[in-house]
Design a protein around this motif. Structure first.
Motif, PDB file in Angstrom:
ATOM      1  N   ILE A 156      -0.822   6.060   6.357  1.00  0.00           N
ATOM      2  CA  ILE A 156      -0.427   4.758   6.944  1.00  0.00           C
ATOM      3  C   ILE A 156       0.332   4.980   8.254  1.00  0.00           C
ATOM      4  O   ILE A 156       0.043   4.335   9.277  1.00  0.00           O
ATOM      5  N   PHE A 157       1.311   5.905   8.247  1.00  0.00           N
ATOM      6  CA  PHE A 157       2.076   6.142   9.465  1.00  0.00           C
ATOM      7  C   PHE A 157       1.171   6.571  10.608  1.00  0.00           C
ATOM      8  O   PHE A 157       1.325   6.135  11.741  1.00  0.00           O
ATOM      9  N   SER A 158       0.170   7.436  10.285  1.00  0.00           N
ATOM     10  CA  SER A 158      -0.741   7.896  11.360  1.00  0.00           C
ATOM     11  C   SER A 158      -1.478   6.708  11.947  1.00  0.00           C
ATOM     12  O   SER A 158      -1.581   6.562  13.174  1.00  0.00           O
ATOM     13  N   ARG A 187      11.433   9.471   6.991  1.00  0.00           N
ATOM     14  CA  ARG A 187      11.756   9.729   8.391  1.00  0.00           C
ATOM     15  C   ARG A 187      11.071  11.028   8.834  1.00  0.00           C
ATOM     16  O   ARG A 187      10.467  11.081   9.892  1.00  0.00           O
ATOM     17  N   ARG A 188      11.163  12.051   7.979  1.00  0.00           N
ATOM     18  CA  ARG A 188      10.578  13.323   8.377  1.00  0.00           C
ATOM     19  C   ARG A 188       9.061  13.214   8.507  1.00  0.00           C
ATOM     20  O   ARG A 188       8.465  13.792   9.415  1.00  0.00           O
ATOM     21  N   ASP A 236       1.273  11.247   0.451  1.00  0.00           N
ATOM     22  CA  ASP A 236      -0.079  11.168   1.023  1.00  0.00           C
ATOM     23  C   ASP A 236      -0.329   9.827   1.676  1.00  0.00           C
ATOM     24  O   ASP A 236      -0.808   9.726   2.808  1.00  0.00           O
ATOM     25  N   ARG A 237      -0.032   8.762   0.900  1.00  0.00           N
ATOM     26  CA  ARG A 237      -0.263   7.407   1.459  1.00  0.00           C
ATOM     27  C   ARG A 237       0.557   7.221   2.735  1.00  0.00           C
ATOM     28  O   ARG A 237       0.077   6.660   3.715  1.00  0.00           O
ATOM     29  N   CYS A 238       1.778   7.743   2.676  1.00  0.00           N
ATOM     30  CA  CYS A 238       2.691   7.578   3.799  1.00  0.00           C
ATOM     31  C   CYS A 238       2.100   8.223   5.057  1.00  0.00           C
ATOM     32  O   CYS A 238       2.075   7.632   6.124  1.00  0.00           O
ATOM     33  N   LEU A 286       0.832  -1.195   0.000  1.00  0.00           N
ATOM     34  CA  LEU A 286       0.000   0.000   0.000  1.00  0.00           C
ATOM     35  C   LEU A 286       0.880   1.263   0.000  1.00  0.00           C
ATOM     36  O   LEU A 286       0.620   2.217  -0.737  1.00  0.00           O
ATOM     37  N   LEU A 287       1.910   1.224   0.837  1.00  0.00           N
ATOM     38  CA  LEU A 287       2.783   2.401   0.973  1.00  0.00           C
ATOM     39  C   LEU A 287       3.516   2.691  -0.341  1.00  0.00           C
ATOM     40  O   LEU A 287       3.567   3.819  -0.817  1.00  0.00           O
TER      41      LEU A 287
END
Length: 1752
Positions: free
Chosen positions: A197-199, A335-336, A192-194, A79-80
């Motif tokens: 997903i990270f959230s 990372r950011r 956007d996807r990142c 997905l990412l």
């Protein structure tokens, strides 16, 4: 069974789902979904409980990992990235422009490097890779092992003064600018996807890790179906011990000790572990047992019963965090994004971001969860400079709350989020930003003060009766001081107004803290009875020590800015006056007058009132006062300073009390106050505290004295020392003498101490700001005075110097200019010696000397001056000039009160009566006079004319004293003392003073007549005096020499007289000496025919040694006795041990003691029995009595106290009564062998073989007859005179036979590890075995050390071999004849195959030297049945030697490897030798159908054979020499050429060994054929077994790396082999085989003989037959182990540049291998001395005995 079925079921369902599951499909489904979070949660809710935490072991874990990756993480990656994960990540990495930060997070025990020249502070460290690629590896660096958790600072420009980048991290042109946003480099859709997903994942993880319900899950994650499956989860705490947990678990969950240990280890490592899986009831029951069992002494262990789905989700949350950490490594952009997601505030306002939630719940999480999220924070926030700042601000905002949580939490700091402060506060820009924006300095100090709540009525800290709980908390609070140190560690180069404001605000808070410390722990002198309970003093001093560096740093900050300094000074002064105001009022004012001066003060007595040693406010003011002087603020802008408000008497009051307290304690007035006060005084002067305690008190007195009238100052000092009355009236002194001897003595000490104090106040000018010096001079002076005591090692010097906040002492900059370095030898350490030209800087009253140091230094200096022929005066050195602010101090030297004191002391010295004065008092006064004269001389030299010399001491000392004590002038008194007989010691000093006075007089006269200054005439007078002195000294030395010579002559006369009277006694002992050193040939001069015969040690031509009587003395009863076969037995103390030193096969399992057959020794020598002796001889009876006494003592000791001694009496061990070496048996001494009977013929090999075969046949017949009863067959042909039924008589007395049995049993018991059994047929074989093995190991030692074969052994080894060999030749007499005959028949069959003997080993599986020794020694028993008198044992020995040698040649040829022979062809072999060897080799090839390779050149074969057979011949020569007590051959007493021929002739072998084969060809061919046809030979050669090649290489200890950090690195990557991937805490390297072991831990314990032992002990049994040498890598120490109860530590072979070892790696200097020391350890091992070293170490240090060595 049902449970197992059910367990297997879901996994099989999963398997089918595995196959049908498509990560890509799932990902595209999610992408299309409206609410992504809902979809992901649904997926997790379905799969997580089914994959994770179904119970189960190692295989389960792998299955879980795999399922997690495929079913849970893979869809997220798809997905990412929107494509195949591997390709997508590779592409991300390719496009990434990495930041120059290294960020490698350290594992526990990994080496870290800090550059002492370039690091901004000691916390800046590099990992090994970066260090090796950096400029710092050539600087002075410090190496430590990490505690885990920090990270590498490579690439951080603020951490390094220079060289911030290693080669790998140096920024290149294409690396991005640090301010540019890396997110912009990524495609927008990916970003956007990142974000989404990270959230989702981060929120999921944070929710679960901070989740507190045991039964429910967050919304959206409830499992589809919910079973009654629970875990009983046990959590770690730091209160309960391993043992308590193990014991409790065994009770609670019915597990074995092993399982409980595993549980406990995992709980300790991960912070929690499920100890039971099942339904709720089942788990609840276990929980109640655990809680009940652990709540008795303390709070119970934390246990929770949790639903399996909650546990599963928590496990996955950790995996998800690790996954996030892994993904962001590929791209700085990702990372950011993660940083933004983590720090984004949500709608709930303050502290609502995900990272905040984690931080604030830190203390509620378990260890494993904390470690993983800390790791993620390090990989993300701390690696991104922009977000590091934002995080730091959040951290500082929540600082107080985080610290408060940490106080309540019981985990170590390493696993607390507060430990991240080291990553944030040590960055100088960040620290200052936090100081300004978040007021960090004030926050830290206030938090600290708030946590120390115990105060007395005046608001001071009170640490009395500390409970354990408080002490624990106090330990926690100290970490705050560490944080403050990080903030202050680097001074600002430029100040902003904001920074000034916040720093001064912080200083206010700090002064509040110091005010709480000012005057804490006050003491009152005990009079009458001793104090009942020692008061608590340590806490206050701990606090003081921790704050020392902070106080110094605050002063450094102040020194960089004038405005700050002036403000700080004002603040500190008002704080001090505040403290003074709170002192109890109402002290009576009094007025003192002395020597015409008058001063007002008040009545206060240290010996009656309260006094405290803690005065931090005063001392800080003293420090700031010096800075005013150093930075010259005081002279530039005095109007800004409140100097007018200073009241000097008030400034000096408290420090003076403190110094008086020390003086009174020295004088013994406070004896009844117990040890706590003595300890406080000790630390007050100790190097750790003195900089901010004692030193500052002296400075404060200097500051006060420089602002007061010197007379007033001294009067107040006299008053506080309670000595005023003594000096104010002349006759008081006499009254005191009679009154009370104790009081008089106390007063004497007080006067000495007071004079010393005055010397210090005037003379200690080596602080920059007091005197005109640099810090460099201060350090140099410290070093000079330390080295004046004695030469010292680098580490001692470092300990003697105070460290600054960066752990630096400044030693290295200075040391080489004042000292010379002497390298160490094989023991000891490198030492620095003072360069002689610095001795003149020695000051006897140096203020950092303790009393012991002072007397040692004085002694050393006087000795040195005597050796150099100088006078022994120790005058004060030239002082540096004072700074203007302290300039008036010199006036103390010439003030009236001091002159009056000096006059009084000199007066007492002139008329010494009673105990009224002491020499030290006089010595101090002389020193003061000397100081004054030097001061005057310096002023004269620097002046230009008489007007500006204000110092006129010489005038004052020529004036006579005034009333009330009318006496001569000081000068007159000195002159009268010059020749006083009772002051011989001080004569030189007085002479020096008088010379100085004369000098100054001439200078003054000259300056008054002419204003030019030249000092030459003054020298003249001085020189005259000096010449006179020299002449006087010379005369004394001459007289002393004559006196010595006279005495020596008398002594030698008396000696001669004594020798003449006792002539026979001396004659006798000389003879004995000659006898015992086994002189080459007897005392009679050798007759000619003897010397012509070449010496031979075997065969009928052998030459016997002198037939001397052997006289020995018993060390216990001192009786002398001759060694005779029928006499009283004499024995030699010995130690028998198993050995693998010569082993060529360490993987060989130890033999099974019951069934092992030792008759044939394999050539790999995998296990031998070694015997050593210290050479001390006793009567057998004396020894038995001694040993019984030892046994009795041991029984009594065991009843009294449990524990081991260094020797184990039950195993027959004892210490040699003379040298205290460890011994476990005794060898009987037997007489020498007689010379051979030359009248008997020497039979040929053929005849002898025939006879021997007949004898063996006869023996076979008799054995069959004995076993079968009547046998029908004929008696075979028996050689004449040979009788089977004959019983030879025993040649030894019963006591000797008993001792023979004793030693045989020892060898049997040790060699096989069995209980003694005299009937066992293996007993004689083991006695022969120890003889053969010991000779072999000594031969190897001599060979490797290039020593000659004979004559180079120490006599103890010589005696040991000689006794051992003679014993072995006789031990058959103690065994049944039939046994020995059977052995001989089996051994002989290996050489001459015999159809009646089964399973003889092949020629490749027999060590030939052992075979030779066994056959020779067992043949005696066969020979004893031959009474014909026609045959000699000697010829049999020679024939056996020939046969075995031929067999050995065949053995060498079969295993030879000619490729390895060096190719330079020497002219070694003659033609015939080469031809013969080729012929023999081709015969062997023929027999073996060409299994052997073809060899072209004969010389290669000959070289192979010659080097291969040499060790065998050397060992045989030793054996026959000792067996037959033959004379020594001269050629073998030296190492060098011609050894081969000498050896061959000594063994009566032809130099060309192949002649043996050639001359008996017909006989030997069939034998060789049968040896080769043994099936074992072909099988071994074709790779079926271990091939041992000859000569066998000597074993060495493993190669160690030159640089120690390589070892540390190896050890840090070594994981414990048992507890899956866990770092080993004590990795230990076996020096024998190179294995790395996990020592000293529960996880790697194994069972040996029914007892749990640690990894090292277990390893010794497989690798070293119970003996081991190890290197403990993290402690840098060598460990010797012998058996389970014996061990010791030994200095490691690694030294730093200063020639010192660093055991425990405390100093961190780079360490390098010292090969001599390593060779020494190797030699100990190869000489089999390790057990002896352990014995000595344990005898010398009883604490070693108490260590449980078996657990290492």
């Amino acid at each position: 069974m049902a449970a197992v079925e059910a367990d297997r079921d879901p996994s099989s369902v999963l398997c089918s789902e595995f196959l049908n599951f498509s990560a890509r499909g799932t990902a595209s489904q999610w992408l299309a979904a409206a609410d992504l979070q809902q979809e992901v949660y649904r997926h997790l809710a379905m799969y997580v409980p089914r994959i994770l935490c179904l119970g189960g072991g190692g295989r389960e874990e792998q299955r879980e990992e795999l399922a997690c990756q495929l079913l849970l993480l893979a869809p997220l990656e798809w997905l990412l990235l929107g494509k195949e994960p591997a390709a997508g990540l590779a592409q991300l990495q390719e496009n990434n422009q990495p930041s120059p930060l290294c960020g490698h997070v350290f594992k526990v025990g990994e080496p870290t490097y800090s550059c002492r020249e370039c690091a901004a502070d000691p916390t800046c460290v590099l990992c090994m890779q970066c260090f090796l690629g950096s400029v710092h590896k050539n600087h002075r660096y410090r190496m430590t092992t990490s505690g885990g958790g920090g990270f590498c600072d490579c690439g951080d420009a603020e951490a390094w003064k220079r060289g911030p980048y290693c080669q790998k991290h140096t920024p290149t042109d294409n690396s991005r600018d640090t301010d540019e946003d890396p997110v912009l480099l990524l495609p927008a859709d990916l970003v956007d996807r990142c974000y989404s997903i990270f959230s989702i994942i981060l929120k999921y993880a944070v929710d679960l890790l901070t989740w507190e319900q045991e039964d429910q899950l967050p919304a959206g994650l409830e499992p589809p179906e919910r079973g009654d499956t629970y875990y009983c989860m046990l959590f770690n705490d730091e209160v309960h011990t391993y043992e308590q947990v193990i014991y409790t678990l065994q009770k609670a969950v019915n597990c074995s000790q092993k399982e409980a240990v595993n549980f406990a280890t995992t709980v300790d490592r991960d912070g929690r572990k499920s100890v039971r899986y099942g339904d709720f009831q089942f788990c609840e029951q276990a929980k109640s047992v655990i809680v009940r069992n652990t709540s008795r002494q303390s709070k119970p262990l934390r246990v929770q019963v949790m639903h399996s789905s909650v546990v599963a989700h928590q496990c996955f949350a950790l995996k998800a965090l690790s996954w996030l950490g892994h993904i962001i490594q590929y791209s700085d952009g990702l990372r950011r994004i993660l940083c933004q997601v983590g720090l984004q505030k949500s709608s709930e306002g303050e502290n609502s971001s995900l990272v905040d939630r984690l931080m604030l719940n830190d203390s509620k999480m378990w260890k494993g969860a904390r470690n993983i999220y800390h790791q993620l924070l390090m990989n993300s926030l701390l690696m991104d400079l922009k977000y590091k700042k934002i995080f730091a601000i959040q951290f500082a905002k929540n600082y107080r709350r985080l610290q408060t949580d940490f106080m309540e939490d019981d985990h170590e700091r390493v696993v607390s989020v507060t430990s991240l402060s080291v990553q944030l506060f040590t960055v100088p820009t960040m620290a200052r930003m936090l100081m300004v924006e978040e007021n960090l300095m004030t926050t830290i100090i206030r938090t600290f003060v708030d946590h120390l709540r115990h105060r007395d009525l005046q608001g001071r800290f009170q640490f009395d009766r500390y409970t354990a709980q408080q002490a624990f908390k106090f330990g926690r609070v100290q970490s705050l001081i560490g944080d403050l140190k990080y903030v202050l560690i680097s001074c600002p180069s430029e100040w902003s107004d904001q920074l000034r404001l916040k720093f001064l605000e912080g200083l206010d808070a700090f002064l509040e803290l110091l005010k709480c410390m000012q005057g804490m722990d006050p003491v009152v002198r005990q009079v009458g009875q001793h104090i009942e309970m020692e008061p608590e003093w340590e806490a206050a001093f701990t606090l003081q020590m921790k704050l020392t560096h902070i106080i110094s740093m605050i002063q450094e900050w102040c020194s960089t800015d004038e405005r700050v300094l002036i403000e700080a000074y004002k603040k500190c002064l008002s704080a001090l006056s505040h403290c003074h105001n709170s002192l109890p009022d109402g002290e009576q004012p009094i007025s003192l007058s002395l020597a015409g001066h008058c001063v007002e003060t008040y009545r206060y007595q240290v010996s009656q009132d309260k006094v405290s040693i803690h005065l931090p406010v005063c001392r800080l003011l003293a420090g700031l006062h010096v800075l005013l002087s150093r930075t010259e603020v005081a002279s530039r802008s005095p109007e800004q300073l409140p100097l007018g408000e200073l009241s000097p008497p008030l400034l000096i009051e408290l420090p003076l009390r403190c110094l008086v307290l020390c003086a009174q304690v020295h004088a013994g007035m406070w004896r009844r106050n117990g040890f706590s006060l003595i300890n406080q005084i000790y630390y007050y002067h100790n190097v750790k505290c003195r900089v901010e305690m004692f030193d500052k008190d002296i400075i404060m007195l200097q500051a006060g004295a420089s602002m007061m009238d010197p007379n007033h100052f001294l009067m107040i000092v006299l008053s506080r020392f309670e000595l005023f009355h003594i000096f104010s009236s002349g006759d008081v002194r006499k009254r005191y003498r009679e009154a009370n001897k104790d009081v008089a003595q106390q007063n004497n000490t007080l006067i000495e101490e007071m004079l010393h104090l005055i010397i210090m106040v005037i003379g200690e000018r080596y602080i920059a700001g007091v005197g005109q010096v640099e810090p460099f001079d201060e350090v140099r002076r410290e070093i000079i005075h330390q080295l004046s005591i004695r030469p010292m090692a680098h580490s001692e010097l470092v300990k003697a110097l105070p460290e600054n906040g960066n752990k630096e002492t400044g030693l290295e900059r200075v040391i080489d200019s004042v000292a010379l370095f002497k390298k160490p030898g094989v023991t000891g350490r490198g030492l620095y010696e003072l360069r002689p030209d610095w001795n003149r800087n020695f000051n006897l009253y140096f203020y950092h000397y303790s009393r012991a140091d002072q007397s040692k230094a004085e002694e050393a200096q006087r000795k040195l001056r005597r050796q150099n022929g100088e006078d022994t005066a120790l005058p004060p050195p030239l002082p540096p000039p004072l700074c203007p602010l302290f300039g008036s101090l010199v006036n103390l030297l010439q003030c009236d009160v001091l002159l009056a004191i000096e006059g009084a002391v000199l007066q007492w010295a002139v008329e010494p009566s009673g105990g009224g004065w002491t020499e030290s008092m006089l010595q101090r006064v002389l020193h003061l006079v000397g100081m004054a004269l030097l001061e005057e001389q310096q002023q004269l030299e620097n002046s230009n004319g008489d007007d500006d010399v204000t110092f006129n001491y010489t005038c004052k000392i020529t004036r006579p004293g005034e009333a009330p004590s009318p006496s001569g002038s000081v000068l007159a008194l000195l002159e009268s003392l010059q020749n006083a007989p009772h002051l011989e010691v001080h004569k030189d000093m007085i002479t020096w003073i008088l010379k100085m006075v004369a000098n100054i007089k001439t200078m003054r006269e000259r300056t008054s007549s002419t204003s030019t200054v030249s000092i030459s005439p003054g020298q003249g007078a001085e020189e005259m005096v000096r010449d006179k002195d020299k002449a006087e000294r010379k005369r004394k030395a001459e007289m002393a020499r004559l006196r010595r010579e006279k005495i020596m002559a008398q002594m030698s006369e008396m000696q001669k007289h004594f020798i003449n009277e006792n002539k026979e006694l001396f004659q006798q002992s000389l003879e004995e000496l000659e006898a015992s050193t086994s002189a080459a040939v007897g005392n009679s001069p050798p007759s000619l025919e003897l010397t012509c015969v070449s010496q031979v040690c075997v065969g009928p031509r052998r030459v016997g040694g002198a037939e001397q009587r052997q006289l020995v003395t018993c060390i216990l009863c001192q009786e002398e006795q001759e060694v005779r076969g029928h006499g009283r037995a004499m024995v030699l103390a010995a130690f028998v041990q198993r050995s693998t030193v010569l082993s060529k096969n360490r993987h060989h399992n130890l033999p099974d003691p019951e069934h092992h057959d030792p008759v044939f020794m394999h050539p790999d020598l995998s296990l031998g029995i070694h015997t050593a002796s210290c050479g001390h001889i006793m009567h057998a009876t004396c020894w038995q009595r001694y040993f019984e006494a030892v046994q009795l003592k041991e029984q009594r000791r065991q009843q009294r106290l449990r524990g081991h001694t260094s020797y184990d009496v039950e195993n027959g061990e004892f210490l040699c009564p003379l040298c205290e070496c460890l011994r476990n048996t005794v060898i009987p001494l037997l007489p020498h062998t007689h010379s051979p009977d030359h009248s008997v013929d020497h039979s040929s090999l053929e005849a002898w073989l025939k006879t021997t075969n007949q004898q063996i046949a006869a023996l076979h017949f008799s054995h069959r007859k004995q076993s079968d009863g009547a046998v029908e067959e004929e008696l075979p042909v028996v050689p004449a005179g040979f009788s089977i039924s004959f019983t030879p008589q025993n040649p030894f007395s019963s006591s000797i036979s008993e001792m023979i049995t004793t030693f045989s049993m020892s060898a049997y018991k040790v060699g096989l590890k069995v209980n003694p059994n005299e009937q066992d047929h293996r007993v004689p074989v083991l006695s022969w075995s120890t003889c053969a093995y010991t000779i072999q190991s000594i031969e190897r030692l001599l060979m490797d050390e290039d020593k000659p074969l004979f004559g180079s052994l120490p006599c103890r080894q010589d005696d040991c071999l000689s006794s051992l060999t003679r014993f072995s030749s006789a031990c058959w007499t103690a065994a049944p004849l039939k046994t020995v005959h059977t052995h001989f028949i089996r051994l002989f069959a290996a050489l001459i195959p015999d159809s009646q003997v089964q399973n003889t080993p092949c020629v490749l599986d027999i060590d030939m030297f052992h075979l030779l020794v066994y056959t020779v020694l067992s043949y005696s028993s066969v020979h004893s049945l031959d009474q014909s008198g026609r045959s000699v044992v000697d010829s049999a020995h020679l024939h056996l030697l020939h046969l075995v040698t031929v067999a050995h040649l065949v053995q060498i040829l079969l295993t030879s490897n000619t490729e390895e022979v060096s190719m330079d062809q020497d002219n070694e072999g003659s033609e015939e030798e080469e031809a013969a060897i080729c012929q023999l080799y081709s015969t062997l090839r023929k027999h073996l159908d060409s299994v052997l390779p073809k060899v072209s050149s004969g010389w290669q074969l000959w070289r192979c054979v010659k080097t291969g057979v040499l060790p065998f011949l050397r060992a045989a020569a030793l054996f026959f020499h000792y067996l037959n007590s033959t004379a020594l051959p001269a050629d073998l007493l030296v190492a060098g050429p011609g050894q081969w021929e000498a050896l061959c002739s000594y063994l009566s072998l032809p130099p060309n060994l192949l002649q043996l084969h050639h001359s008996h060809r017909t006989l030997l061919e069939p034998l060789i054929h049968r040896w080769c046809c043994h099936p074992g030979v072909r099988q071994t050669l074709q790779g079926g077994g271990v091939i041992v090649r000859f000569p066998r290489e000597s074993n060495r200890l493993i190669e160690l790396p030159e640089d120690y950090s390589v070892l540390i690195n190896q050890a840090s990557s070594f994981t414990c082999p048992r507890s899956g991937g866990d770092k080993s805490r004590a990795p230990t390297l076996c020096l024998v085989c190179g294995s790395m072991l996990c020592s000293q831990s529960y996880c790697c314990q194994t069972e040996v003989d029914g007892e749990d032992v640690g990894a090292c002990t277990a390893h010794t049994f497989t690798c070293g037959a119970g003996l081991g040498l190890f290197l403990r890598v993290r402690e840098s120490q060598v460990l010797f182990l012998a058996g389970k109860t014996k061990g010791c530590f030994y200095p490691p072979p690694y030294l730093d540049d200063y020639g010192e070892t660093d055991q425990g790696l405390k100093r961190g200097n780079p360490l390098h291998l010292c090969s001599e020391r390593y060779r020494k350890i190797e030699r100990l091992w190869r000489q089999h001395s390790i057990a002896e070293v352990i014995g000595h170490a344990q005898e010398a240090n009883q604490t070693l005995v108490a260590i449980d060595w078996q657990h290492l």
